[in-house]
Write a protein that holds these residues in place. Structure first.
Motif, PDB file in Angstrom:
ATOM      1  N   LYS A   1      -0.387   7.047   3.500  1.00 12.00           N
ATOM      2  CA  LYS A   1      -0.909   8.407   3.413  1.00 12.00           C
ATOM      3  C   LYS A   1      -0.791   9.167   4.731  1.00 12.00           C
ATOM      4  O   LYS A   1      -1.021  10.378   4.777  1.00 12.00           O
ATOM      5  CB  LYS A   1      -2.386   8.378   2.997  1.00 12.00           C
ATOM      6  CG  LYS A   1      -2.648   7.817   1.607  1.00 12.00           C
ATOM      7  CD  LYS A   1      -2.176   8.762   0.529  1.00 12.00           C
ATOM      8  CE  LYS A   1      -3.083   9.984   0.436  1.00 12.00           C
ATOM      9  NZ  LYS A   1      -2.659  10.886  -0.673  1.00 12.00           N
TER      10      LYS A   1
ATOM     11  N   SER B   1      -8.874   0.876  -9.616  1.00 13.62           N
ATOM     12  CA  SER B   1      -7.655   0.504 -10.341  1.00 13.62           C
ATOM     13  C   SER B   1      -6.857  -0.576  -9.631  1.00 13.62           C
ATOM     14  O   SER B   1      -5.927  -1.149 -10.203  1.00 13.62           O
ATOM     15  CB  SER B   1      -6.764   1.733 -10.517  1.00 13.62           C
ATOM     16  OG  SER B   1      -6.294   2.198  -9.255  1.00 13.62           O
TER      17      SER B   1
ATOM     18  N   GLN C   1      -9.782  -4.614  -7.843  1.00 10.95           N
ATOM     19  CA  GLN C   1     -10.131  -4.460  -6.427  1.00 10.95           C
ATOM     20  C   GLN C   1     -10.139  -5.798  -5.704  1.00 10.95           C
ATOM     21  O   GLN C   1      -9.669  -5.903  -4.565  1.00 10.95           O
ATOM     22  CB  GLN C   1     -11.500  -3.781  -6.287  1.00 10.95           C
ATOM     23  CG  GLN C   1     -11.460  -2.272  -6.472  1.00 10.95           C
ATOM     24  CD  GLN C   1     -12.821  -1.627  -6.359  1.00 10.95           C
ATOM     25  OE1 GLN C   1     -13.771  -2.069  -6.997  1.00 10.95           O
ATOM     26  NE2 GLN C   1     -12.926  -0.582  -5.547  1.00 10.95           N
TER      27      GLN C   1
ATOM     28  N   LYS D   1      -5.292   0.210  -6.795  1.00 11.63           N
ATOM     29  CA  LYS D   1      -4.382   0.969  -5.945  1.00 11.63           C
ATOM     30  C   LYS D   1      -4.867   0.927  -4.504  1.00 11.63           C
ATOM     31  O   LYS D   1      -6.054   1.113  -4.220  1.00 11.63           O
ATOM     32  CB  LYS D   1      -4.335   2.429  -6.422  1.00 11.63           C
ATOM     33  CG  LYS D   1      -3.425   3.344  -5.601  1.00 11.63           C
ATOM     34  CD  LYS D   1      -1.981   3.164  -5.955  1.00 11.63           C
ATOM     35  CE  LYS D   1      -1.091   4.199  -5.264  1.00 11.63           C
ATOM     36  NZ  LYS D   1       0.336   4.002  -5.586  1.00 11.63           N
TER      37      LYS D   1
ATOM     38  N   TYR E   1      -4.382   2.560  -0.711  1.00 11.48           N
ATOM     39  CA  TYR E   1      -3.847   3.613   0.150  1.00 11.48           C
ATOM     40  C   TYR E   1      -4.040   3.185   1.605  1.00 11.48           C
ATOM     41  O   TYR E   1      -5.114   2.700   1.973  1.00 11.48           O
ATOM     42  CB  TYR E   1      -4.571   4.939  -0.075  1.00 11.48           C
ATOM     43  CG  TYR E   1      -4.347   5.543  -1.442  1.00 11.48           C
ATOM     44  CD1 TYR E   1      -3.153   6.189  -1.749  1.00 11.48           C
ATOM     45  CD2 TYR E   1      -5.333   5.466  -2.424  1.00 11.48           C
ATOM     46  CE1 TYR E   1      -2.940   6.743  -3.009  1.00 11.48           C
ATOM     47  CE2 TYR E   1      -5.135   6.020  -3.684  1.00 11.48           C
ATOM     48  CZ  TYR E   1      -3.931   6.651  -3.962  1.00 11.48           C
ATOM     49  OH  TYR E   1      -3.728   7.196  -5.202  1.00 11.48           O
TER      50      TYR E   1
ATOM     51  N   ALA F   1      -6.626  -6.672  -5.033  1.00 12.61           N
ATOM     52  CA  ALA F   1      -6.054  -5.823  -3.988  1.00 12.61           C
ATOM     53  C   ALA F   1      -6.570  -6.217  -2.612  1.00 12.61           C
ATOM     54  O   ALA F   1      -5.793  -6.309  -1.643  1.00 12.61           O
ATOM     55  CB  ALA F   1      -6.379  -4.356  -4.282  1.00 12.61           C
TER      56      ALA F   1
ATOM     57  N   VAL G   1      -9.295   1.206  -1.136  1.00 15.91           N
ATOM     58  CA  VAL G   1      -8.966   0.431  -2.327  1.00 15.91           C
ATOM     59  C   VAL G   1      -9.699   1.027  -3.519  1.00 15.91           C
ATOM     60  O   VAL G   1     -10.931   1.062  -3.559  1.00 15.91           O
ATOM     61  CB  VAL G   1      -9.353  -1.058  -2.160  1.00 15.91           C
ATOM     62  CG1 VAL G   1      -9.032  -1.840  -3.433  1.00 15.91           C
ATOM     63  CG2 VAL G   1      -8.606  -1.665  -0.978  1.00 15.91           C
TER      64      VAL G   1
ATOM     65  N   ASP H   1     -10.626  10.714  -6.247  1.00 11.98           N
ATOM     66  CA  ASP H   1      -9.787  11.109  -5.121  1.00 11.98           C
ATOM     67  C   ASP H   1     -10.585  11.472  -3.880  1.00 11.98           C
ATOM     68  O   ASP H   1     -10.073  11.413  -2.756  1.00 11.98           O
ATOM     69  CB  ASP H   1      -8.909  12.297  -5.509  1.00 11.98           C
ATOM     70  CG  ASP H   1      -7.885  11.950  -6.581  1.00 11.98           C
ATOM     71  OD1 ASP H   1      -7.593  10.745  -6.734  1.00 11.98           O
ATOM     72  OD2 ASP H   1      -7.379  12.873  -7.251  1.00 11.98           O
TER      73      ASP H   1
ATOM     74  N   ALA I   1       0.824  -1.209   0.000  1.00 14.54           N
ATOM     75  CA  ALA I   1       0.000   0.000   0.000  1.00 14.54           C
ATOM     76  C   ALA I   1       0.859   1.260   0.000  1.00 14.54           C
ATOM     77  O   ALA I   1       2.022   1.237   0.393  1.00 14.54           O
ATOM     78  CB  ALA I   1      -0.927   0.010   1.212  1.00 14.54           C
ATOM     79  N   THR I   2       0.253   2.369  -0.444  1.00 12.17           N
ATOM     80  CA  THR I   2       0.880   3.687  -0.367  1.00 12.17           C
ATOM     81  C   THR I   2       0.472   4.337   0.948  1.00 12.17           C
ATOM     82  O   THR I   2      -0.721   4.523   1.222  1.00 12.17           O
ATOM     83  CB  THR I   2       0.435   4.577  -1.545  1.00 12.17           C
ATOM     84  OG1 THR I   2       0.878   3.987  -2.761  1.00 12.17           O
ATOM     85  CG2 THR I   2       1.029   5.971  -1.421  1.00 12.17           C
TER      86      THR I   2
END
Length: 283
Positions: A11, A61, A101, A63, A65, A104, A58, A38, A8-9
């Motif tokens: 934040k 895409s 998703q 991705k 966070y 992820a 999630v 966003d 994960a990124t």
């Protein structure tokens, strides 16, 4: 333990959280944000948001966070907050999770299993569960709730996909994308019940089909053992569907076989599509 930057990124912690007071994490709860873009992440950091948070977000895409250290209690799931981590997912109640998703969420569940021992199973008490299993809500929506077992399959399998995000199953898998491969095999003449269970009958059909396919194409390659549908086997199976469709040689389906999964369409190398029910080829 708390920042999972390998998947994960990070934040930074949102303001809405509290201590677990020594309670061990044993569950992972999935939510739907009912929003896109966003704003799904930004709302968690908005000063006007004074009562909600989530461990992860999630995106469609795939991705991920991370918005809270996993050692902190998120404000997401009422009385279950002390012993769970959570994920808000981009999208709405009336739409399914994207394949990205699902993959992820499978990665989060797999990591939760490795770190905390959360079970890789659909379970309110000690595995992955949906918001609706803990509180009076429709969240994450009917279509997404129906995909919980797909997330479990993703966590178990790592997840391997082919064009369009179709999951490639291993022996023992039970999820919607197994139907996609079963329906192909059935249309090629290998009689199967389309039940989403990659068990002995489906594995045997894969083995029989591949032997026939290699013989037909005069190939000396080693036949598959049927323990999984690898990327190479998947491509050959899709190509065989195209060839048989163009030649008008698709079988059946015999009787009521149920749905074909993935809207009943096979996409080959992102260019050619085959309607698995009608046999029509386009692209």
């Amino acid at each position: 333990m708390g920042k999972w930057t390998d998947i994960a990124t990070w934040k930074g912690n949102t303001r809405n959280h509290s201590s677990r007071n020594g309670t061990d994490v044993r569950g992972f709860v999935v939510h739907t944000a009912n929003g896109n873009g966003d704003g799904v992440v930004n709302w968690l950091y908005n000063p006007d948001n004074k009562n909600t948070s989530a461990t992860f977000v999630v995106m469609k895409s795939g991705k991920i966070y991370q918005c809270l250290d996993t050692s902190l209690k998120p404000w997401t799931t009422g009385n279950s907050n002390p012993w769970t981590i959570s994920a808000e997912c981009e999208g709405f109640f009336d739409e399914p999770f994207t394949a990205a998703q699902i993959a992820a969420l499978g990665r989060i569940l797999k990591k939760a299993n490795q770190v905390y021992g959360v079970k890789i199973k659909h379970s309110k008490s000690d595995g992955i569960s949906a918001h609706r299993q803990h509180m009076s809500t429709d969240c994450p929506g009917d279509e997404r709730y129906a995909q919980m077992d797909d997330i479990v399959a993703a966590a178990k399998g790592g997840v391997t996909t082919i064009d369009g995000g179709i999951m490639l199953p291993d022996y023992g898998d039970k999820h919607k994308d197994v139907k996609y491969w079963q329906y192909m095999l059935d249309r090629l003449g290998y009689d199967l019940v389309i039940d989403g269970d990659y068990g002995a009958k489906t594995a045997a059909a894969v083995v029989k089909w591949h032997k026939d396919y290699l013989k037909e194409h005069k190939s000396t390659a080693k036949p598959t053992d049927g323990k999984s549908i690898s990327h190479a086997i998947a491509v050959e199976l899709q190509l065989d569907i195209v060839e048989k469709s163009l030649a008008g040689k698709l079988k059946g389906p015999k009787g009521d076989k149920g749905d074909a999964g993935r809207d009943g369409v096979a996409t080959v190398t992102g260019k050619v599509t085959v309607d698995l029910q009608s046999g029509a080829v386009s692209g």
